[in-house]
Design a protein around this motif. Structure first.
Motif, PDB file in Angstrom:
ATOM      1  N   THR A   9      16.685   4.671  -4.334  1.00 45.70           N
ATOM      2  CA  THR A   9      17.491   5.247  -3.267  1.00 45.70           C
ATOM      3  C   THR A   9      16.864   4.889  -1.927  1.00 45.70           C
ATOM      4  OG1 THR A   9      16.224   7.303  -3.175  1.00 45.70           O
ATOM      5  CG2 THR A   9      18.039   7.178  -4.785  1.00 45.70           C
ATOM      6  N   PRO A  10      17.614   5.019  -0.812  1.00 48.80           N
ATOM      7  CA  PRO A  10      17.016   4.772   0.506  1.00 48.80           C
ATOM      8  C   PRO A  10      15.786   5.636   0.754  1.00 48.80           C
ATOM      9  CG  PRO A  10      19.393   4.837   0.690  1.00 48.80           C
ATOM     10  CD  PRO A  10      19.073   5.250  -0.710  1.00 48.80           C
ATOM     11  N   ALA A  11      15.831   6.893   0.324  1.00 42.46           N
ATOM     12  CA  ALA A  11      14.676   7.775   0.516  1.00 42.46           C
ATOM     13  C   ALA A  11      13.458   7.260  -0.254  1.00 42.46           C
ATOM     14  CB  ALA A  11      15.024   9.189   0.073  1.00 42.46           C
ATOM     15  N   GLN A  12      13.681   6.741  -1.450  1.00 42.20           N
ATOM     16  CA  GLN A  12      12.571   6.205  -2.235  1.00 42.20           C
ATOM     17  C   GLN A  12      12.020   4.925  -1.609  1.00 42.20           C
ATOM     18  OE1 GLN A  12      14.757   6.014  -5.919  1.00 42.20           O
ATOM     19  NE2 GLN A  12      13.721   7.846  -6.747  1.00 42.20           N
ATOM     20  N   ARG A  13      12.890   4.107  -1.045  1.00 37.23           N
ATOM     21  CA  ARG A  13      12.437   2.892  -0.354  1.00 37.23           C
ATOM     22  C   ARG A  13      11.609   3.266   0.870  1.00 37.23           C
ATOM     23  NH1 ARG A  13      15.715  -1.493  -2.261  1.00 37.23           N
ATOM     24  NH2 ARG A  13      17.568  -0.752  -3.381  1.00 37.23           N
ATOM     25  N   LEU A  14      12.044   4.268   1.590  1.00 39.52           N
ATOM     26  CA  LEU A  14      11.313   4.735   2.755  1.00 39.52           C
ATOM     27  C   LEU A  14       9.946   5.294   2.351  1.00 39.52           C
ATOM     28  CD1 LEU A  14      11.128   5.435   5.761  1.00 39.52           C
ATOM     29  CD2 LEU A  14      12.441   7.513   5.282  1.00 39.52           C
ATOM     30  N   GLU A  15       9.910   6.081   1.292  1.00 36.97           N
ATOM     31  CA  GLU A  15       8.648   6.657   0.835  1.00 36.97           C
ATOM     32  C   GLU A  15       7.694   5.568   0.346  1.00 36.97           C
ATOM     33  OE1 GLU A  15       5.886   9.581   0.299  1.00 36.97           O
ATOM     34  OE2 GLU A  15       7.847   9.675   1.293  1.00 36.97           O
ATOM     35  N   SER A  16       8.238   4.549  -0.303  1.00 34.51           N
ATOM     36  CA  SER A  16       7.413   3.438  -0.758  1.00 34.51           C
ATOM     37  C   SER A  16       6.765   2.727   0.423  1.00 34.51           C
ATOM     38  CB  SER A  16       8.259   2.455  -1.564  1.00 34.51           C
ATOM     39  OG  SER A  16       7.505   1.329  -1.954  1.00 34.51           O
ATOM     40  N   TRP A  17       7.534   2.523   1.488  1.00 30.72           N
ATOM     41  CA  TRP A  17       6.999   1.903   2.695  1.00 30.72           C
ATOM     42  C   TRP A  17       5.863   2.745   3.279  1.00 30.72           C
ATOM     43  CZ3 TRP A  17       6.124  -2.117   5.564  1.00 30.72           C
ATOM     44  CH2 TRP A  17       5.805  -1.965   6.906  1.00 30.72           C
ATOM     45  N   ARG A  18       6.078   4.039   3.356  1.00 30.49           N
ATOM     46  CA  ARG A  18       5.051   4.920   3.924  1.00 30.49           C
ATOM     47  C   ARG A  18       3.793   4.924   3.066  1.00 30.49           C
ATOM     48  NH1 ARG A  18       9.277   9.807   5.493  1.00 30.49           N
ATOM     49  NH2 ARG A  18       9.933   8.943   7.521  1.00 30.49           N
ATOM     50  N   ASN A  19       3.966   4.846   1.750  1.00 33.45           N
ATOM     51  CA  ASN A  19       2.808   4.796   0.860  1.00 33.45           C
ATOM     52  C   ASN A  19       1.992   3.527   1.090  1.00 33.45           C
ATOM     53  OD1 ASN A  19       3.403   7.245  -0.359  1.00 33.45           O
ATOM     54  ND2 ASN A  19       4.512   6.325  -2.066  1.00 33.45           N
ATOM     55  N   TYR A  20       2.686   2.403   1.254  1.00 31.37           N
ATOM     56  CA  TYR A  20       1.988   1.145   1.520  1.00 31.37           C
ATOM     57  C   TYR A  20       1.266   1.201   2.861  1.00 31.37           C
ATOM     58  CZ  TYR A  20       2.851  -2.167  -2.234  1.00 31.37           C
ATOM     59  OH  TYR A  20       2.797  -2.841  -3.432  1.00 31.37           O
ATOM     60  N   CYS A  21       1.919   1.754   3.879  1.00 32.11           N
ATOM     61  CA  CYS A  21       1.281   1.878   5.196  1.00 32.11           C
ATOM     62  C   CYS A  21       0.000   2.710   5.095  1.00 32.11           C
ATOM     63  CB  CYS A  21       2.236   2.509   6.204  1.00 32.11           C
ATOM     64  SG  CYS A  21       3.634   1.451   6.672  1.00 32.11           S
ATOM     65  N   ALA A  22       0.083   3.826   4.378  1.00 32.60           N
ATOM     66  CA  ALA A  22      -1.086   4.691   4.224  1.00 32.60           C
ATOM     67  C   ALA A  22      -2.207   3.974   3.466  1.00 32.60           C
ATOM     68  CB  ALA A  22      -0.695   5.973   3.502  1.00 32.60           C
ATOM     69  N   LEU A  23      -1.840   3.218   2.434  1.00 32.99           N
ATOM     70  CA  LEU A  23      -2.839   2.505   1.644  1.00 32.99           C
ATOM     71  C   LEU A  23      -3.517   1.419   2.470  1.00 32.99           C
ATOM     72  CD1 LEU A  23      -4.122   2.063  -1.170  1.00 32.99           C
ATOM     73  CD2 LEU A  23      -2.262   0.427  -1.631  1.00 32.99           C
ATOM     74  N   PHE A  24      -2.726   0.617   3.180  1.00 39.48           N
ATOM     75  CA  PHE A  24      -3.307  -0.456   3.979  1.00 39.48           C
ATOM     76  C   PHE A  24      -4.104   0.097   5.154  1.00 39.48           C
ATOM     77  CE2 PHE A  24       0.141  -3.665   2.540  1.00 39.48           C
ATOM     78  CZ  PHE A  24      -0.609  -3.952   1.411  1.00 39.48           C
ATOM     79  N   ASP A  25      -3.638   1.180   5.757  1.00 36.82           N
ATOM     80  CA  ASP A  25      -4.403   1.801   6.844  1.00 36.82           C
ATOM     81  C   ASP A  25      -5.769   2.270   6.327  1.00 36.82           C
ATOM     82  OD1 ASP A  25      -2.448   1.364   8.766  1.00 36.82           O
ATOM     83  OD2 ASP A  25      -1.546   3.354   8.530  1.00 36.82           O
ATOM     84  N   PHE A  26      -5.782   2.786   5.109  1.00 38.87           N
ATOM     85  CA  PHE A  26      -7.041   3.222   4.494  1.00 38.87           C
ATOM     86  C   PHE A  26      -7.977   2.030   4.290  1.00 38.87           C
ATOM     87  CE2 PHE A  26      -9.390   3.748   0.466  1.00 38.87           C
ATOM     88  CZ  PHE A  26     -10.221   4.803   0.817  1.00 38.87           C
ATOM     89  N   PHE A  27      -7.448   0.927   3.758  1.00 39.07           N
ATOM     90  CA  PHE A  27      -8.265  -0.277   3.557  1.00 39.07           C
ATOM     91  C   PHE A  27      -8.793  -0.810   4.891  1.00 39.07           C
ATOM     92  CE2 PHE A  27      -5.699  -1.498  -0.502  1.00 39.07           C
ATOM     93  CZ  PHE A  27      -6.427  -0.570  -1.235  1.00 39.07           C
ATOM     94  N   LEU A  28      -7.935  -0.832   5.891  1.00 40.27           N
ATOM     95  CA  LEU A  28      -8.305  -1.414   7.182  1.00 40.27           C
ATOM     96  C   LEU A  28      -9.324  -0.558   7.920  1.00 40.27           C
ATOM     97  CD1 LEU A  28      -4.734  -2.577   8.245  1.00 40.27           C
ATOM     98  CD2 LEU A  28      -6.688  -4.092   7.816  1.00 40.27           C
ATOM     99  N   ALA A  29      -9.278   0.737   7.707  1.00 37.82           N
ATOM    100  CA  ALA A  29     -10.186   1.637   8.420  1.00 37.82           C
ATOM    101  C   ALA A  29     -11.583   1.652   7.803  1.00 37.82           C
ATOM    102  CB  ALA A  29      -9.610   3.054   8.433  1.00 37.82           C
ATOM    103  N   ALA A  30     -11.702   1.232   6.553  1.00 36.75           N
ATOM    104  CA  ALA A  30     -12.993   1.284   5.865  1.00 36.75           C
ATOM    105  C   ALA A  30     -13.941   0.234   6.434  1.00 36.75           C
ATOM    106  CB  ALA A  30     -12.796   1.063   4.369  1.00 36.75           C
ATOM    107  N   SER A  31     -15.176   0.614   6.656  1.00 34.23           N
ATOM    108  CA  SER A  31     -16.168  -0.327   7.173  1.00 34.23           C
ATOM    109  C   SER A  31     -16.668  -1.221   6.044  1.00 34.23           C
ATOM    110  CB  SER A  31     -17.348   0.435   7.783  1.00 34.23           C
ATOM    111  OG  SER A  31     -18.043   1.164   6.788  1.00 34.23           O
ATOM    112  N   PRO A  32     -17.092  -2.458   6.373  1.00 32.80           N
ATOM    113  CA  PRO A  32     -17.580  -3.360   5.319  1.00 32.80           C
ATOM    114  C   PRO A  32     -18.760  -2.780   4.539  1.00 32.80           C
ATOM    115  CG  PRO A  32     -17.237  -4.534   7.390  1.00 32.80           C
ATOM    116  CD  PRO A  32     -17.096  -3.074   7.696  1.00 32.80           C
ATOM    117  N   GLU A  33     -19.585  -1.978   5.225  1.00 32.70           N
ATOM    118  CA  GLU A  33     -20.776  -1.450   4.564  1.00 32.70           C
ATOM    119  C   GLU A  33     -20.481  -0.242   3.680  1.00 32.70           C
ATOM    120  OE1 GLU A  33     -20.352  -1.456   7.842  1.00 32.70           O
ATOM    121  OE2 GLU A  33     -21.457  -3.237   8.528  1.00 32.70           O
ATOM    122  N   ALA A  34     -19.350   0.386   3.883  1.00 34.35           N
ATOM    123  CA  ALA A  34     -19.086   1.649   3.174  1.00 34.35           C
ATOM    124  C   ALA A  34     -17.686   1.675   2.587  1.00 34.35           C
ATOM    125  CB  ALA A  34     -19.285   2.825   4.133  1.00 34.35           C
TER     126      ALA A  34
END
Length: 204
Positions: A9-34
């Motif tokens: 559904t459109p709502a599920q597509r929207l939620e999937s997008w938000r999940n990916y954004c949250a996941l990539f933001d988490f990866f990008l915010a992590a420092s190389p050392e930690a």
């Protein structure tokens, strides 16, 4: 998997997008050392691969919005960035930059995790450019990619990754040649070719 067996559904597509954004933001915010987690190579590839696939199918869905119920349109109207090409490209470029080698002496080197994800993001960038019919950029971004070292060797040993990317690059070159040789007629859109592909998910 909802994308493989059902019609999201459109709502599920929207939620999937938000999940990916949250996941990539988490990866990008992590420092190389930690970097707090370490995922298998196949998982990292699947994350990148599924991201591009969902962008592709959402683009097809959005192209048909005029014949969809009004509720579908209203659901997405308030989130225009959802699976937009600009946002997809922006995330992939940030992942590439995060995984790039240190620009200056003394700068911290990226973690193996970020290097791997960045390498896969380069392939993803090329695939998105193909979907946007920008074949020159699709080949240009692959310039620095070496498919021989790890992590690409490890994936190729257990999957059809190497063969699939060879087909992707070859198809891109053919589309670019077709466009250059045509007399005002552009090559057929990659999405159309994907829909006419053999049974399966029709990925590029």
């Amino acid at each position: 998997h909802i994308y493989g067996k059902l019609n999201p559904t459109p709502a599920q597509r929207l939620e999937s997008w938000r999940n990916y954004c949250a996941l990539f933001d988490f990866f990008l915010a992590a420092s190389p050392e930690a970097m707090p987690i370490n995922l298998p190579l196949q998982w990292l590839w699947d994350i990148s691969d599924e991201f591009i696939y969902q962008f592709q199918v959402f683009s097809q869905f959005r192209a048909k919005l005029r014949v969809n119920p009004r509720s579908d349109i209203d659901c997405l109207k308030h989130a225009p960035e959802t699976w937009s090409a600009q946002e997809v490209l922006r995330y992939l470029r940030r992942l590439v930059e995060k995984g790039a080698a240190a620009a200056q002496p003394g700068d911290p080197e990226p973690s193996a995790f970020h290097q791997t994800l960045g390498s896969f993001a380069v392939i993803g960038l090329s695939r998105v450019h193909v979907l946007l019919a920008d074949y020159t950029s699709a080949l240009r971004v692959l310039g620095p990619v070496d498919l021989q070292p790890q992590p690409f060797r490890a994936l190729a040993e257990g999957d059809d990754f190497g063969f699939g990317e060879l087909v992707h690059v070859t198809m891109t070159m053919e589309l670019l040649r077709d466009r250059a040789c045509s007399s005002g007629t552009a090559a057929s859109p990659p999405e159309s070719r994907a829909r006419n592909s053999p049974p399966g998910r029709g990925r590029l």
